[in-house]
Structures are given as structure tokens and as C-alpha cells.
Design a protein around this motif. Structure first.
Motif, PDB file in Angstrom:
ATOM      1  N   GLU A   1      -0.068   4.656  -9.744  1.00 27.49           N
ATOM      2  CA  GLU A   1      -0.953   5.420 -10.608  1.00 27.49           C
ATOM      3  C   GLU A   1      -2.424   5.077 -10.420  1.00 27.49           C
ATOM      4  O   GLU A   1      -3.289   5.808 -10.888  1.00 27.49           O
ATOM      5  CB  GLU A   1      -0.551   5.208 -12.071  1.00 27.49           C
ATOM      6  N   LEU A   2      -2.705   3.981  -9.730  1.00 29.30           N
ATOM      7  CA  LEU A   2      -4.099   3.593  -9.517  1.00 29.30           C
ATOM      8  C   LEU A   2      -4.745   4.463  -8.447  1.00 29.30           C
ATOM      9  O   LEU A   2      -4.092   4.846  -7.480  1.00 29.30           O
ATOM     10  CB  LEU A   2      -4.182   2.128  -9.070  1.00 29.30           C
ATOM     11  N   PRO A   3      -6.032   4.734  -8.576  1.00 27.99           N
ATOM     12  CA  PRO A   3      -6.746   5.401  -7.478  1.00 27.99           C
ATOM     13  C   PRO A   3      -6.691   4.518  -6.229  1.00 27.99           C
ATOM     14  O   PRO A   3      -6.609   3.285  -6.326  1.00 27.99           O
ATOM     15  CB  PRO A   3      -8.186   5.512  -8.009  1.00 27.99           C
ATOM     16  N   ALA A   4      -6.741   5.130  -5.068  1.00 28.89           N
ATOM     17  CA  ALA A   4      -6.578   4.412  -3.804  1.00 28.89           C
ATOM     18  C   ALA A   4      -7.541   3.235  -3.661  1.00 28.89           C
ATOM     19  O   ALA A   4      -7.145   2.151  -3.221  1.00 28.89           O
ATOM     20  CB  ALA A   4      -6.735   5.374  -2.632  1.00 28.89           C
ATOM     21  N   ALA A   5      -8.785   3.403  -4.025  1.00 23.29           N
ATOM     22  CA  ALA A   5      -9.778   2.331  -3.865  1.00 23.29           C
ATOM     23  C   ALA A   5      -9.453   1.134  -4.757  1.00 23.29           C
ATOM     24  O   ALA A   5      -9.609  -0.019  -4.350  1.00 23.29           O
ATOM     25  CB  ALA A   5     -11.179   2.851  -4.170  1.00 23.29           C
TER      26      ALA A   5
ATOM     27  N   GLY B   1       0.799  -1.219   0.000  1.00 21.38           N
ATOM     28  CA  GLY B   1       0.000   0.000   0.000  1.00 21.38           C
ATOM     29  C   GLY B   1       0.827   1.263   0.000  1.00 21.38           C
ATOM     30  O   GLY B   1       0.288   2.360  -0.059  1.00 21.38           O
ATOM     31  N   GLY B   2       2.153   1.116   0.085  1.00 25.34           N
ATOM     32  CA  GLY B   2       3.021   2.281  -0.022  1.00 25.34           C
ATOM     33  C   GLY B   2       3.674   2.742   1.258  1.00 25.34           C
ATOM     34  O   GLY B   2       4.367   3.751   1.267  1.00 25.34           O
TER      35      GLY B   2
ATOM     36  N   MET C   1      -3.704   3.366   2.980  1.00 22.88           N
ATOM     37  CA  MET C   1      -4.370   4.426   2.200  1.00 22.88           C
ATOM     38  C   MET C   1      -4.230   5.771   2.902  1.00 22.88           C
ATOM     39  O   MET C   1      -3.972   6.783   2.248  1.00 22.88           O
ATOM     40  CB  MET C   1      -5.843   4.082   1.995  1.00 22.88           C
ATOM     41  N   ASP C   2      -4.366   5.777   4.220  1.00 20.66           N
ATOM     42  CA  ASP C   2      -4.200   7.021   4.976  1.00 20.66           C
ATOM     43  C   ASP C   2      -2.793   7.578   4.780  1.00 20.66           C
ATOM     44  O   ASP C   2      -2.603   8.780   4.565  1.00 20.66           O
ATOM     45  CB  ASP C   2      -4.446   6.795   6.472  1.00 20.66           C
TER      46      ASP C   2
END
Length: 189
Positions: A135-139, A47-48, A92-93
């Protein structure tokens, strides 16, 4: 972002402190087993969340599970799935709070379990996948990681996220198509 929220003062939880460190009594049983912890770390990394913040993220998941138990709420039916979704939400946060390009290298380092030789095709693929995920949206990134790395079913993802199964399927389809397009554009696959 994850730091500072993982420790609580005396009186938090049944042992007087975080995850078994309380002076009020014997250490509490760890709510996550080794496999669940490993899965949480992987979901956070995918998730980064940078490698340096992974322990804080794991502690945050533990804390939320302990807080849930302390509040008298029923334990999750599938602790492993619940922990993966909480980890995904934490990621995501964090992701929203940081610029995407600053953490690509850290994520690759946390995912890499072995050294790749320079020029190795798997290194190029790993980098392309990491850029594609960024590059993908978070959802979309969230459902992709939960489905293909955490190995949750569409039904489990939908239940944990509180969205219809069709929404999960749609996000997965769109995310896979976008990632595939990116890999083809980069001529990696």
C-alpha cells in the motif's frame, strides 16, 4: 519485465558475454560476492519481484555493474549499497508493471526461510507487513526496504538515490507511520 534484458550477445563485456559465460576467454570475476548477491535477492523480493524472477534480477544487477566497468566509469565507492539501490530500482520497475495483489503470495514465499505452522503469529505478521508494503507509494517502500532490510544509512540512501537526506528522512517517517497504522488497524501489533 526483468526477463529478456539479462543476456546480451557476443561482444558484451570483457568476456564476450554475460557474467563470465563468454567464449572469448576465461570467465570474468563475478562482480558480486555471495553476501551482496543475497542482499540483492532480498531487496528484489521485498520490492515485490516474484521468486521465479529473482535470478533474472540478480543477473540484471551484475550486468549493470559490468557495463559500468566496461564503460570506463569509476567503480561505485560501496558496491553493496550501489547494488542494493539498483536492485531496489529494478523492483520498482517490476512493481509498476504488475498488479499489486498478484504477487503478495509470491513475495511471502520468497521471504520465508522456514515453514510457519498454520495460525502462527509470525505468519499473520508477515502477511500484514506484505500488505502494508504493497500500500505504500513506491518511493516510500524503496527507502523503507533500503534502510531497514538492506541496512543502509540515511546518508547512503540519499547519496545513492541522488536526493537530499531530508527527503529520505521524510519518506522514511511517512512510510513507518503508515505501516504502523496498517498493523494497528489489522490488530497485528
Amino acid at each position: 519485465m526483468l526477463r529478456g534484458r539479462t543476456r546480451r550477445g557476443p561482444g558484451a563485456g570483457s568476456s564476450g558475454g554475460p557474467a563470465g559465460e563468454g567464449p572469448a576467454g576465461p570467465p570474468a570475476e563475478d562482480p558480486l560476492d555471495a553476501a551482496q548477491e543475497s542482499r540483492v535477492r532480498a531487496v528484489l523480493a521485498l520490492g515485490g519481484v516474484p521468486h521465479a524472477d529473482l535470478p533474472d534480477g540478480v543477473q540484471q544487477v551484475r550486468l549493470r555493474l559490468l557495463e559500468r566497468a566496461a564503460s570506463g566509469r569509476e567503480a561505485p565507492r560501496d558496491v553493496s549499497a550501489w547494488a542494493a539501490v539498483v536492485a531496489s530500482n529494478l523492483a520498482m520497475d517490476w512493481h509498476r508493471a504488475r498488479r499489486r495483489q498478484e504477487r503478495v503470495g509470491e513475495r511471502l514465499a520468497s521471504l520465508r526461510q522456514w515453514e510457519h505452522a498454520p495460525g502462527d503469529d509470525s505468519r499473520e505478521l508477515s502477511l500484514a507487513v506484505a500488505h502494508g508494503l504493497d500500500e505504500l507509494p513506491a518511493a516510500q517502500r524503496q527507502v523503507l526496504v533500503l534502510r531497514f532490510y538492506a541496512d543502509l544509512t540515511v546518508r547512503a540512501i540519499a547519496a545513492e538515490l541522488g536526493v537530499p537526506e531530508g527527503t529520505v528522512k521524510s519518506r522514511l517517517h511517512t512510510a513507518v507511520r503508515a505501516l504502523r497504522t496498517r498493523l494497528h488497524e489489522d490488530e497485528v501489533v
